[in-house]
Design a protein around this motif. Structure first.
Motif: not given
Length: 918
Positions: A335-358
């Motif tokens: 996301t960016s709040t300065d018209q796209g000059k700088t960006w900040h990660n908001i991926t949060g907990n989108l990561w998956l643990d494939l060892t837990q997905i059977n």
């Protein structure tokens, strides 16, 4: 009974004008037509003729049933939406998707608005919009998208700004072609000034063909797209300026955003990175601090006009890096709040643990993803990266934000075509990206809940929550392998997606999803009424099935459907339908080319398929479609093009050979009414009306041409004695009085009409007018025994070679009753011989010399004709059309990519397709 069915299929009327009806005198030769009728046919060649306004076609179920990659919502009116499916159709709704209506001008060549790629509305005038289609053409609408006018042709080799499409000189200018222009990628409007619009070149959203990998970070460059520039107009499309300053020559533009607080500031998500302009798009620079790779997959914005707060959201392309026997990933949501000059990660907990997905299916998709990224085989990927990662990202490709709440964001991926993986279809955050939840869930994984503990720790619900129509059984039993094709949100915060060729809406932040393509007449009935937005490949229609109330409809990709009688329908003109073979059955036959019913037992139904499940097999039901089984393998072919193929076929075979396992097109499955063990059909050598036109392949079982069985379909033989070399047989018909006599239409450069008097053991060429080179269809009226042939070459036929002809003396002499380069079919009504329905095809040529493809109706035996295309999509590609055999007021038509349609000749408020009681 569901009262919402009232008036579902009302058509959108367009401007009308009466047609000229002229008399024609019978002749005994292929001689000259009377002058007044000739004047009418000349009009059809040189000017736009308007369809009869009293006849409106109604698209019938199932709704959608083809891939749709885009859904556009009006910026302020949530009831107004548009879709541009992949089968050359486009639809709009102005009642919140209760009904969909074609956007095409039904009285031109079928090229305009046939596959729309983007639609955008003015922020000053809610009625004004622009659109671009895959030809690189621009359109405008001043009535909220109900009607569209082409204004410019901006991409490709055929750029005629302001050319009149009905000017005969347009043919010489090269205005029309099968691949007319080149695709443009995105359309944007200045939110502060609707005189200013931008278009980006490319084919960014074609995820089916455009794949990214470690050596192709920007994806594939496709021959049918334009690249390297952005177009700008400052006078509402009167003129366009091509801008390339600062832009790479192979630039592919996915999204252009104009800053609502500063119109001179623009952002563009491209295959080369995020680009910025501070001078109204006249020059561009790269710039995006905080993005790990600066390779955006999607870009969206949120603007609060009260506070002036402006927030941008972006999906960064997922990159995979080898980590020993496993991999790591980078990318995600920013996301960016300065018209796209700088960006900040908001991926949060989108990561998956494939060892837990059977779930083996998800692991398979994960290794397919790695194989694509590292450009190796899935087997190599599994061996090299055998250790599943504990933290990994899929490849997300779409993002939207609720215009009422900047904290509510949705992202999705297309597992099938974008070559990625991941449980569920859509993820949502309600806190600006801190926590994400899978909110669109379906299929075996979520129904069986094998990893409930893992998802419980994530506070993620695990029950399936996506509703489907006739494909519900398939979606419940399959492994979520179809993928989501689109993601959109309207001004009310309702979210739209498309899974497995269906469109879904959520009005509760993704807690539940309802399909919006069909109405079920009663919960659990599996009887559906389409809402008018079909993207289904309509095929052969069997209207006489031994049961007067039953019509059987063959489709590509969605099996066999039958009409159903439903009492107390709110709208009697609606046609309720049930799928009896296809997705409702476990691995049912889905791409049906032709079908037949046993003449003495209407519960025995036979079907043939040319592609997908059971292609080349003869399949039978003995219980009216409840159960099915294959009784014979009729057609098998080599995977390689034939040596006897047309010139250049080997060179282009890789491009056009179609899906794996595709068989030749099969037509006219017939059963001898006197000896039902005798069955016949034709395998077309060079089909021109199927979804895929594959090069010829050497048969390894069966063959091209006429095929015959004498034991009820178990064994078949090819019987082509008497046909000319390379005859491409398109249709056959039995003589209504003598089933030993069969007629065959050969649709090729040396084609003609053939007759057999020994049930196809041998054939003789019949004498027809010498100017005819290709016969596309043959039909005999059972009552007056008039024979009709439809003529004309699809690709290279000349005007004088086409038309419709009638013989009243068993083929001895012929009278021309219609003139056009390509007439595909003409049939009469079994209950009124004066009713003729005729199909004119589009030649897809520069010199086609005909401006009015579509359907034509005569109610006086061919003495006069009316064009009847209103509300009919694919009118230039009608596969089958015929009058109803029991009701003289009803017509039926099947579109190449628009399902089936019904029309009422003498429409009243009580119009119905049901048989007239006699």
């Amino acid at each position: 009974m569901n009262q919402t069915l009232i008036g579902l299929c009302s058509a959108v009327c367009i401007a009308s004008a009466s047609l000229i009806g002229c008399g024609i005198s019978p002749t005994t030769t292929s001689a000259v037509t009377p002058e007044n009728q000739q004047a009418y046919f000349d009009r059809l060649r040189t000017e736009k003729v308007t369809s009869n306004p009293n006849i409106q076609w109604q698209n019938i179920g199932p709704g959608m049933s083809g891939y749709n990659e885009e859904l556009w919502t009006h910026p302020t009116n949530p009831n107004v939406m548009f879709i541009g499916p992949d089968m050359h159709v486009s639809y709009g709704t102005w009642d919140g998707a209760n009904s969909w209506h074609s956007l095409q001008d039904h009285d031109e060549l079928g090229q305009l608005m046939k596959r729309v790629l983007d639609i955008e509305f003015s922020r000053q005038d809610p009625n004004y919009a622009m659109a671009i289609d895959w030809n690189g053409w621009v359109y405008e609408s001043s009535n909220q998208g109900r009607n569209w006018q082409k204004t410019a042709e901006l991409a490709g080799d055929h750029r005629d700004f302001g050319v009149d499409p009905y000017d005969p000189l347009a043919f010489k200018k090269g205005w029309y072609d099968e691949q007319i222009g080149k695709r443009l990628g995105d359309l944007a409007v200045d939110p502060n000034n609707d005189n200013i619009w931008y278009i980006g070149a490319g084919d960014f959203w074609n995820v089916k063909e455009n794949h990214r990998s470690i050596n192709k970070l920007g994806g594939d460059k496709l021959n049918y797209a334009d690249y390297g520039y952005i177009l700008k107009t400052s006078n509402k499309g009167k003129t366009w300026q091509k801008i390339s300053k600062g832009l790479p020559s192979d630039l592919d533009v996915g999204k252009i955003i104009v800053n609502p607080t500063r119109s001179q500031h623009l952002l563009a998500a491209t295959n080369k990175g995020l680009m910025q302009s501070t001078d109204g798009g006249m020059s561009w620079q790269f710039g995006a601090q905080g993005l790990p790779h600066n390779l955006p997959r999607d870009l969206t914005e949120h603007y609060d006009p009260v506070t002036g707060e402006y927030t941008l959201y972006l999906i960064e392309q997922t990159h995979y890096q080898a980590q020993g026997k496993s991999v790591s990933a980078s990318g995600g949501i920013y996301t960016s709040t300065d018209q796209g000059k700088t960006w900040h990660n908001i991926t949060g907990n989108l990561w998956l643990d494939l060892t837990q997905i059977n779930y083996p299916a998800e692991h398979n998709r994960y290794y397919r993803t790695l194989a694509n990224w590292f450009e190796i085989s899935p087997k190599q990927a599994r061996k090299k990266y055998s250790q599943l990662p504990k933290q990994i990202l899929p490849v997300f490709n779409r993002i939207v934000v609720n215009p009422k709440n900047k904290q509510e964001i949705y992202v999705t991926y297309n597992k099938k075509h974008d070559r990625t993986f991941g449980p569920g279809e859509v993820w949502r955050t309600l806190d600006g990206g801190k926590h994400w939840t899978v909110v669109a869930r379906h299929g075996k994984y979520w129904i069986n809940n094998p990893d409930q503990d893992y998802w419980a720790k994530r506070n993620n619900p695990t029950h399936a929550n996506v509703e489907f129509a006739h494909v519900q059984y398939e979606m419940d039993t399959h492994t979520e392998d179809q993928g989501n094709r689109l993601l959109s949100i309207n001004s009310a915060g309702e979210v739209f997606i498309s899974i497995s060729q269906q469109t879904h809406k959520s009005s509760d932040q993704g807690k539940t999803w309802q399909q919006i393509d069909d109405f079920e007449v009663e919960k659990g009935s599996n009887i559906w009424i389409g809402r008018g937005g079909s993207d289904l490949p309509g095929r052969f229609m069997l209207l006489e099935t031994g049961i007067p109330e039953r019509r059987l409809m063959a489709s590509g990709e969605h099996g066999v459907w039958q009409t159903e009688v439903v009492e107390n329908l709110a709208n009697k003109a609606d046609v309720p339908m049930r799928q009896i073979e296809g997705q409702v059955n476990d691995k049912g036959m889905v791409s049906i080319s032709t079908l037949a019913v046993h003449p003495h037992n209407p519960n025995i139904i036979y079907i043939l398929a040319w592609r997908q499940y059971h292609s080349g097999k003869l399949r039978r039901s003995t219980d009216g479609g409840k159960t099915w089984q294959n009784i014979a393998s009729v057609l098998e072919v080599s995977s390689k093009p034939s040596d006897s193929n047309v010139a250049g076929a080997k060179k282009i075979a890789k491009k056009i050979q179609g899906p794996k396992g595709m068989k030749p097109a099969q037509n006219s499955l017939l059963i001898d009414p006197n000896q039902p063990n005798n069955m016949f059909f034709v395998a077309e050598l060079d089909a021109f009306s199927e979804i895929y036109r594959a090069p010829r392949r050497e048969p390894t079982k069966g063959g091209y041409g006429f095929m015959k069985s004498t034991d009820g379909g178990y064994n078949w033989k090819v019987s082509n004695k008497g046909f000319h070399q390379d005859a491409s047989l398109r249709r056959i018909i039995l003589d209504p009085d003598n089933s030993n006599i069969i007629y065959a239409a050969a649709a090729d450069k040396n084609g003609g009409l053939y007759k057999s008097v020994d049930q196809g053991e041998s054939w003789q060429r019949m004498t027809i007018p010498a100017n005819i080179k290709s016969v596309n269809n043959v039909f005999i009226d059972r009552n007056n025994k008039h024979m009709f042939i439809s003529a004309g070459g699809f690709y290279d036929g000349k005007y004088e070679e086409g038309g419709a002809w009638r013989s009243t003396d068993n083929g001895k002499t012929w009278q021309q009753i219609f003139k056009a380069p390509v007439v595909l079919q003409v049939e009469s009504s079994p209950v009124d011989a004066n009713i003729l329905l005729l199909t004119v095809g589009n030649q897809m040529r520069l010199d086609r010399q005909f401006l009015n493809p579509g359907l034509y109706l005569s109610q006086d035996g061919g003495q006069s004709w009316n064009k009847i295309n209103n509300n009919l999509s694919n009118y230039d590609k009608i596969i089958d059309a015929k009058p109803d055999p029991y009701n003289p007021n009803v017509l039926w038509a099947a579109g190449w990519g628009s399902g089936w349609n019904v029309a009422y000749i003498n429409k009243t408020k009580d119009s119905t397709w049901l048989p007239v009681k006699r």
